[in-house]
Scaffold this active site. Structure first.
Site, mmCIF file in Angstrom:
data_model
loop_
_atom_site.group_PDB
_atom_site.id
_atom_site.type_symbol
_atom_site.label_atom_id
_atom_site.label_comp_id
_atom_site.label_asym_id
_atom_site.label_seq_id
_atom_site.Cartn_x
_atom_site.Cartn_y
_atom_site.Cartn_z
ATOM 1 N N LYS A 88 0.876 -1.179 0.000
ATOM 2 C CA LYS A 88 0.000 0.000 0.000
ATOM 3 C C LYS A 88 0.908 1.222 0.000
ATOM 4 O O LYS A 88 2.053 1.175 0.469
ATOM 5 C CB LYS A 88 -0.864 -0.008 1.270
ATOM 6 C CG LYS A 88 -2.116 0.822 1.160
ATOM 7 C CD LYS A 88 -3.289 0.032 0.572
ATOM 8 C CE LYS A 88 -4.518 0.910 0.449
ATOM 9 N NZ LYS A 88 -5.682 0.179 -0.015
ATOM 10 N N GLY A 188 -24.969 2.810 2.942
ATOM 11 C CA GLY A 188 -24.088 3.378 1.922
ATOM 12 C C GLY A 188 -24.477 2.934 0.529
ATOM 13 O O GLY A 188 -24.387 1.752 0.192
ATOM 14 N N LEU A 189 -24.942 3.891 -0.289
ATOM 15 C CA LEU A 189 -25.341 3.591 -1.669
ATOM 16 C C LEU A 189 -24.397 4.291 -2.635
ATOM 17 O O LEU A 189 -24.810 5.054 -3.494
ATOM 18 C CB LEU A 189 -26.780 4.054 -1.909
ATOM 19 C CG LEU A 189 -27.862 3.273 -1.166
ATOM 20 C CD1 LEU A 189 -29.203 3.986 -1.269
ATOM 21 C CD2 LEU A 189 -27.971 1.844 -1.683
ATOM 22 N N GLY A 190 -23.110 4.063 -2.446
ATOM 23 C CA GLY A 190 -22.112 4.652 -3.336
ATOM 24 C C GLY A 190 -21.860 3.725 -4.510
ATOM 25 O O GLY A 190 -22.764 3.031 -4.983
ATOM 26 N N HIS A 191 -20.611 3.711 -4.955
ATOM 27 C CA HIS A 191 -20.268 2.910 -6.141
ATOM 28 C C HIS A 191 -20.634 1.437 -5.959
ATOM 29 O O HIS A 191 -21.197 0.821 -6.851
ATOM 30 C CB HIS A 191 -18.770 3.025 -6.436
ATOM 31 C CG HIS A 191 -18.399 4.365 -6.958
ATOM 32 N ND1 HIS A 191 -18.022 5.413 -6.146
ATOM 33 C CD2 HIS A 191 -18.364 4.848 -8.222
ATOM 34 C CE1 HIS A 191 -17.771 6.470 -6.878
ATOM 35 N NE2 HIS A 191 -17.976 6.165 -8.148
ATOM 36 N N VAL A 192 -20.308 0.876 -4.809
ATOM 37 C CA VAL A 192 -20.589 -0.543 -4.590
ATOM 38 C C VAL A 192 -22.025 -0.748 -4.115
ATOM 39 O O VAL A 192 -22.744 -1.612 -4.624
ATOM 40 C CB VAL A 192 -19.613 -1.147 -3.548
ATOM 41 C CG1 VAL A 192 -19.922 -2.629 -3.342
ATOM 42 C CG2 VAL A 192 -18.177 -0.976 -3.984
ATOM 43 N N GLY A 193 -22.441 0.050 -3.118
ATOM 44 C CA GLY A 193 -23.745 -0.152 -2.486
ATOM 45 C C GLY A 193 -24.897 -0.102 -3.474
ATOM 46 O O GLY A 193 -25.821 -0.921 -3.413
HETATM 47 P P1 NAD Z 1 -18.264 5.395 -2.172
HETATM 48 O O1 NAD Z 1 -17.524 6.524 -1.570
HETATM 49 O O2 NAD Z 1 -18.632 5.430 -3.610
HETATM 50 O O3 NAD Z 1 -19.627 5.143 -1.364
HETATM 51 C C1 NAD Z 1 -19.744 5.266 0.005
HETATM 52 C C2 NAD Z 1 -21.162 5.746 0.265
HETATM 53 O O4 NAD Z 1 -21.382 5.754 1.678
HETATM 54 C C3 NAD Z 1 -21.424 7.163 -0.232
HETATM 55 O O5 NAD Z 1 -22.607 7.187 -1.011
HETATM 56 C C4 NAD Z 1 -21.550 7.976 1.042
HETATM 57 O O6 NAD Z 1 -22.436 9.081 0.914
HETATM 58 C C5 NAD Z 1 -22.086 6.930 1.993
HETATM 59 N N1 NAD Z 1 -21.906 7.232 3.409
HETATM 60 C C6 NAD Z 1 -20.871 7.848 4.028
HETATM 61 N N2 NAD Z 1 -21.098 7.935 5.349
HETATM 62 C C7 NAD Z 1 -22.285 7.343 5.570
HETATM 63 C C8 NAD Z 1 -23.062 7.103 6.733
HETATM 64 N N3 NAD Z 1 -22.667 7.500 7.933
HETATM 65 N N4 NAD Z 1 -24.240 6.452 6.608
HETATM 66 C C9 NAD Z 1 -24.673 6.055 5.382
HETATM 67 N N5 NAD Z 1 -23.979 6.259 4.248
HETATM 68 C C10 NAD Z 1 -22.810 6.902 4.337
HETATM 69 O O7 NAD Z 1 -17.400 4.090 -1.842
HETATM 70 P P2 NAD Z 1 -17.496 2.676 -2.536
HETATM 71 O O8 NAD Z 1 -16.488 2.592 -3.616
HETATM 72 O O9 NAD Z 1 -18.905 2.330 -2.828
HETATM 73 O O10 NAD Z 1 -16.962 1.746 -1.356
HETATM 74 C C11 NAD Z 1 -17.777 1.457 -0.226
HETATM 75 C C12 NAD Z 1 -16.929 0.724 0.810
HETATM 76 O O11 NAD Z 1 -16.435 -0.493 0.249
HETATM 77 C C13 NAD Z 1 -15.709 1.501 1.288
HETATM 78 O O12 NAD Z 1 -15.475 1.166 2.633
HETATM 79 C C14 NAD Z 1 -14.587 0.946 0.423
HETATM 80 O O13 NAD Z 1 -13.322 1.060 1.058
HETATM 81 C C15 NAD Z 1 -15.007 -0.504 0.313
HETATM 82 N N6 NAD Z 1 -14.496 -1.173 -0.886
HETATM 83 C C16 NAD Z 1 -14.794 -0.673 -2.124
HETATM 84 C C17 NAD Z 1 -14.320 -1.332 -3.262
HETATM 85 C C18 NAD Z 1 -14.654 -0.841 -4.640
HETATM 86 O O14 NAD Z 1 -14.487 -1.595 -5.616
HETATM 87 N N7 NAD Z 1 -15.147 0.385 -4.794
HETATM 88 C C19 NAD Z 1 -13.554 -2.502 -3.127
HETATM 89 C C20 NAD Z 1 -13.289 -2.993 -1.852
HETATM 90 C C21 NAD Z 1 -13.756 -2.319 -0.739
#
Ligand code: NAD
Length: 353
Positions: A88, A188-193
């Site tokens: 990392k 969390g409904l971001g990229h993964v959610g």
């Molecule tokens: P992201 O930043 O796109 O999404 C995170 C979401 O969580 C956002 O929509 C944000 O508004 C929301 N959020 C933040 N605080 C919050 C709270 N208190 N309550 C509810 N929602 C909240 O991130 P991502 O890429 O979707 O990743 C999500 C998690 O998965 C992270 O912990 C990341 O490290 C982990 N992860 C992601 C990947 C990947 O491929 N993107 C791979 C492995 C692990």
């Protein structure tokens, strides 16, 4: 401190934690770069793991963080059965104020200096565009949007891995992975959610969701029929599964005490607030799917770029393998009466032996 190539950059090897391979600090006065690279293990192959840019309060915070994260990558890469070790990097600074193309190119020179022992990619505070600058000065970079093996956004693959692991958890515990009449609470409904929510909805699950971003929750309500709750209420919902997909460290003693779901399967990294919380979940009768197995889809996607593999079967086999590894862990944990996170760590140590 010694001056070595690349010219003008000051590099020094720091003493890493016991059992870690290497810890390098770099300072480049021309661009303001101050970075650390931690290589935890080269046992299975070159170290791979993202670069995080963060305004650490102290240098020691950065040293501790990069090492902790590199150890996590060794486990994640081994859990996904990839021929990669764990590493990392961190860039110390505020990404909004301190990041420039020159700084990212200087970071690329640092990575190049390590000669392929470490491959970098995006993490918190770093975008695909930043990695494109890094790629101008080193080939040891992934997460690019263009190029023959470019892997692009890993999130859909991560979501698919979470989805398969969630089904595997139900199958192990209930004898059926049918999602009809099952409720999943997603934090969390971001990229993964959001991808995960779409897959679950398609498979018949009911959704309860929370996000601090109301656009995302509105979308889930309108398109996926999700019930939206306040962020602080997501833990207490009458759901079968809790899927943490926001930030790490959320499974604390307090949260576990109020959790109604019997299963925890989500994408967030480092979900256990403390080591003892894994035992706490176990004692509360909650089956916890270890995060670094569940969320390995993203690194599988990135690994294909590093290893220059374009056959989609490689991705499919490895992502399916996450659910198989999880099943192995659950089966051994049930037999031994131990929490799954302890059994998972032991299994990975065996893979690394
Ligand atoms: P992201 O930043 O796109 O999404 C995170 C979401 O969580 C956002 O929509 C944000 O508004 C929301 N959020 C933040 N605080 C919050 C709270 N208190 N309550 C509810 N929602 C909240 O991130 P991502 O890429 O979707 O990743 C999500 C998690 O998965 C992270 O912990 C990341 O490290 C982990 N992860 C992601 C990947 C990947 O491929 N993107 C791979 C492995 C692990």
């Amino acid at each position: 401190m010694i001056n070595v190539k690349p010219a003008d950059m000051i590099l020094r090897d720091l003493a890493p934690r016991q059992g870690y391979q290497r810890l390098v600090e770099a300072k480049d006065h021309a661009t303001g770069l101050h970075a650390l690279v931690s290589i935890h293990s080269l046992h299975r192959g070159p170290a791979a793991g993202g670069c995080r840019m963060f305004d650490y309060a102290t240098f020691d915070d950065a040293v501790q963080d990069v090492q902790r994260l590199s150890l996590g990558m060794t486990y994640k890469n081994a859990a996904a059965d990839l021929p990669l070790g764990g590493g990392k990097s961190v860039i110390i600074g505020d990404p909004k104020r301190h990041k420039t193309p020159e700084l990212m190119r200087a970071f690329g020179r640092l990575i190049d200096h390590l000669g392929g022992s470490y491959y970098t990619a995006e993490d918190v505070g770093i975008s695909p565009q930043d990695m494109a600058y890094v790629a101008q000065t080193t080939p040891y970079v992934a997460g690019l949007e263009g190029g023959e093996f470019a892997s692009g956004d890993p999130s859909p693959v991560t979501a698919r891995g979470v989805f398969l692991c969630l089904k595997q958890t139900l199958l192990h515990a209930l004898g059926s992975d049918d999602l009809n009449n099952k409720t999943v609470a997603i934090q969390g409904l971001g990229h993964v959610g959001m991808h995960l929510a779409t897959l679950l909805h398609g498979a018949g699950a009911d959704l309860i969701v929370s996000d601090i971003n109301s656009e995302a929750t509105q979308h889930a309500a309108q398109k996926l029929g999700a019930l939206v709750v306040l962020p602080q209420e997501i833990f207490h919902q009458d759901a079968d599964v809790f899927a943490p997909c926001a930030m790490g460290g959320i499974l604390s003693t307090d949260v576990i005490a109020g959790l109604k779901a019997r299963f925890v399967v989500g994408a967030a990294n480092n979900q256990l607030a403390h080591e003892t919380c894994g035992q706490g979940l176990h004692d509360a009768g909650v089956l916890y799917a270890p995060d670094y197995i569940v969320n390995g889809g993203g690194i599988i996607n990135v690994a294909m770029e590093i290893l220059k593999i374009s056959d989609p079967a490689y991705r499919e086999n490895r992502v399916n393998g996450l659910a198989k590894t999880l099943d192995q862990v659950f089966t051994a944990a049930t037999k031994a009466g131990e929490p799954p996170h302890i059994v998972a760590d032991r299994l990975i140590k065996q893979r690394l032996a």
